[in-house]
Write an enzyme that holds these catalytic residues in place. Structure first.
Site, PDB file in Angstrom:
ATOM      1  N   LYS A 183       0.839  -1.215   0.000  1.00  0.00           N
ATOM      2  CA  LYS A 183       0.000   0.000   0.000  1.00  0.00           C
ATOM      3  C   LYS A 183       0.874   1.264   0.000  1.00  0.00           C
ATOM      4  O   LYS A 183       2.083   1.190   0.199  1.00  0.00           O
ATOM      5  CB  LYS A 183      -0.958  -0.030   1.195  1.00  0.00           C
ATOM      6  CG  LYS A 183      -1.932  -1.231   1.159  1.00  0.00           C
ATOM      7  CD  LYS A 183      -3.050  -1.082   0.137  1.00  0.00           C
ATOM      8  CE  LYS A 183      -3.754  -2.364  -0.252  1.00  0.00           C
ATOM      9  NZ  LYS A 183      -4.601  -3.007   0.715  1.00  0.00           N
TER      10      LYS A 183
HETATM   11  C1  LIG Z   1      -5.710  -4.119   1.045  1.00  0.00           C
HETATM   12  C2  LIG Z   1      -7.157  -3.838   1.134  1.00  0.00           C
HETATM   13  C3  LIG Z   1      -7.891  -4.025   2.321  1.00  0.00           C
HETATM   14  C4  LIG Z   1      -7.349  -4.745   3.506  1.00  0.00           C
HETATM   15  O1  LIG Z   1      -6.186  -4.246   4.010  1.00  0.00           O
HETATM   16  P1  LIG Z   1      -5.344  -5.117   5.055  1.00  0.00           P
HETATM   17  O2  LIG Z   1      -4.474  -4.098   5.723  1.00  0.00           O
HETATM   18  O3  LIG Z   1      -4.560  -6.103   4.255  1.00  0.00           O
HETATM   19  O4  LIG Z   1      -6.285  -5.763   5.980  1.00  0.00           O
HETATM   20  C5  LIG Z   1      -9.199  -3.609   2.365  1.00  0.00           C
HETATM   21  N1  LIG Z   1      -9.796  -3.049   1.287  1.00  0.00           N
HETATM   22  C6  LIG Z   1      -9.146  -2.873   0.127  1.00  0.00           C
HETATM   23  C7  LIG Z   1      -9.869  -2.240  -1.019  1.00  0.00           C
HETATM   24  C8  LIG Z   1      -7.815  -3.302   0.002  1.00  0.00           C
HETATM   25  O5  LIG Z   1      -7.180  -3.187  -1.168  1.00  0.00           O
END
Ligand SMILES: *Cc1c(COP(=O)(O)O)cnc(C)c1O
Length: 383
Positions: A183
């Protein structure tokens, strides 16, 4: 030998490393002073009153819905074009995930389609800022207000995104951010819940750690009760952020402006140099009056193009260029079909998009040379 161009790569520096070492030497590894500092920094950055560090965005979204009172038999609206976490947490609350299709000219939820699906059981909307492009959050906020629904923002892609004068996460009754390794801001694993409501953050704080509270013993005059006394006031969860994660996050946040500028520059070059490639369009361009966080750069490969999306993915992989696809619409996933009765054909725009979308490599440290290789390969393969 050609080197591999990864799909994503974390942008970490010596500051993060030194802060993690400092945390390890401090002897305090779990939620503590660094988590508190990161929460305060993050609240200031997003312009939301309260921030609560979590072990993931999934945890943050689950805490958000639970703290807003979503429970058995409720219905919660969201987009079918999202990651499993968005809808899984609705199910974890005992509620029904009610999907809506994407809009005609973006990958964000179609507001009119979503509104049509409101019933007297609907309690909340989870709005997804797909790819870091803000969804139609002003319209969704208005619907939530008019229909008496809670609004939660899935801002997993959207650190740094803005709508008018407010950041992503500042429109909902709560929001969840992801700090997963790929991210825009990473702590390896990690997340953040933000909310403008003091009662929601208080509830989420208790649910974050087993439903455990010492508050009852702190009330009134200094109590003579020992510090090990606590009460369990709910069957809570285990979603805390560790100070090791927060140590990384503090410096990732300091690095955000530079990271976002780099992402913008790379996205702008893709847009300029891929314009006019036959059969290729940009799936999620920046909308007027908003700031795109450019977590993902998503293109669509039209049915008439020289290669299909799958063929292009394979040809790029053969050239050591790693791409991805975001996402398989949730209504096509076996669990959501078997447990909730969804079927192929339910959301035609999301299904058409799914066949065509491709997420290109994008990360702040991507070199001009690497991007040239991606662009030249796509041009060559589709021309
Ligand atoms: C990555 C993601 C999540 C979850 O994030 P985590 O930190 O891995 O739990 C939720 N929603 C979207 C759209 C994502 O891409």
């Amino acid at each position: 030998m050609t080197t591999k161009i990864p799909f994503a790569k974390p942008n970490l520096g010596e500051e993060e490393i030194a802060e993690v070492v400092d945390t390890l030497r401090s002897g305090w590894l779990t939620t503590g002073p660094k988590t508190k500092r990161f929460e305060e920094d993050f609240a200031r950055y997003t312009g939301v009153a309260h921030a609560l560090g979590t072990s993931s965005c999934t945890g943050a979204l689950h805490l958000a819905l639970a703290s807003l009172g979503i429970t058995d038999g409720d219905e919660v609206l969201t987009s079918t074009m999202t990651f499993a976490a968005t809808a899984n947490v609705i199910v974890h609350c005992g509620a029904r995930p009610v999907f809506a299709d994407v809009a005609p000219h973006s990958m964000s939820v179609d507001v009119a389609d979503l509104e049509r699906r409101i019933t007297d059981k609907t309690k909340a909307i989870v709005a997804v800022h797909y790819a870091g492009r803000p969804c139609e959050i002003v319209a969704l906020r208005a619907i939530a207000d008019r229909r008496g629904l809670k609004l939660v923002e899935d801002a997993a892609h959207a650190v740094g995104a803005r709508i008018g004068d407010r950041g992503a996460g500042a429109w909902g009754d709560a929001a969840g951010f992801s700090f997963y390794a790929n991210k825009n801001l990473t702590t390896g694993e990690g997340g953040m819940l933000t909310t403008p409501h003091a009662d929601v953050v208080a509830r989420a704080r208790v649910l974050r750690l087993q439903g455990m509270t010492r508050d009852v013993f702190r009330r009134g005059e200094a109590s003579a009760l020992p510090s090990w006394r606590y009460e369990i006031v709910a069957a809570g969860f285990k979603y805390p952020m560790s100070d090791i994660q927060a140590a990384i996050g503090i410096h990732q946040l300091n690095r955000m402006e530079a990271s976002q500028l780099a992402r913008r520059r790379i996205a702008a070059r893709y847009s300029a140099e891929l314009a006019g490639v036959p059969g290729l369009t940009i799936a999620q361009p920046e909308a007027e009056g908003t700031v795109h966080a450019w977590h993902l750069y998503v293109v669509r490969i039209a049915p008439g193009a020289r290669l299909t999306r799958d063929e292009l993915f394979t040809a790029l992989a053969a050239r050591q260029i790693e791409c991805s696809v975001h996402f398989v619409p949730l209504h096509l996933q076996p669990y959501y079909q078997q447990a909730w009765g969804y079927a192929a054909g339910d959301f035609p725009r999301a299904e058409a998009a799914f066949e065509e979308i491709l997420s290109l490599p994008l990360y702040p440290t991507m070199t001009d040379g690497e991007q040239t290789r991606v662009i030249e390969s796509i041009v060559e393969l589709l021309r």
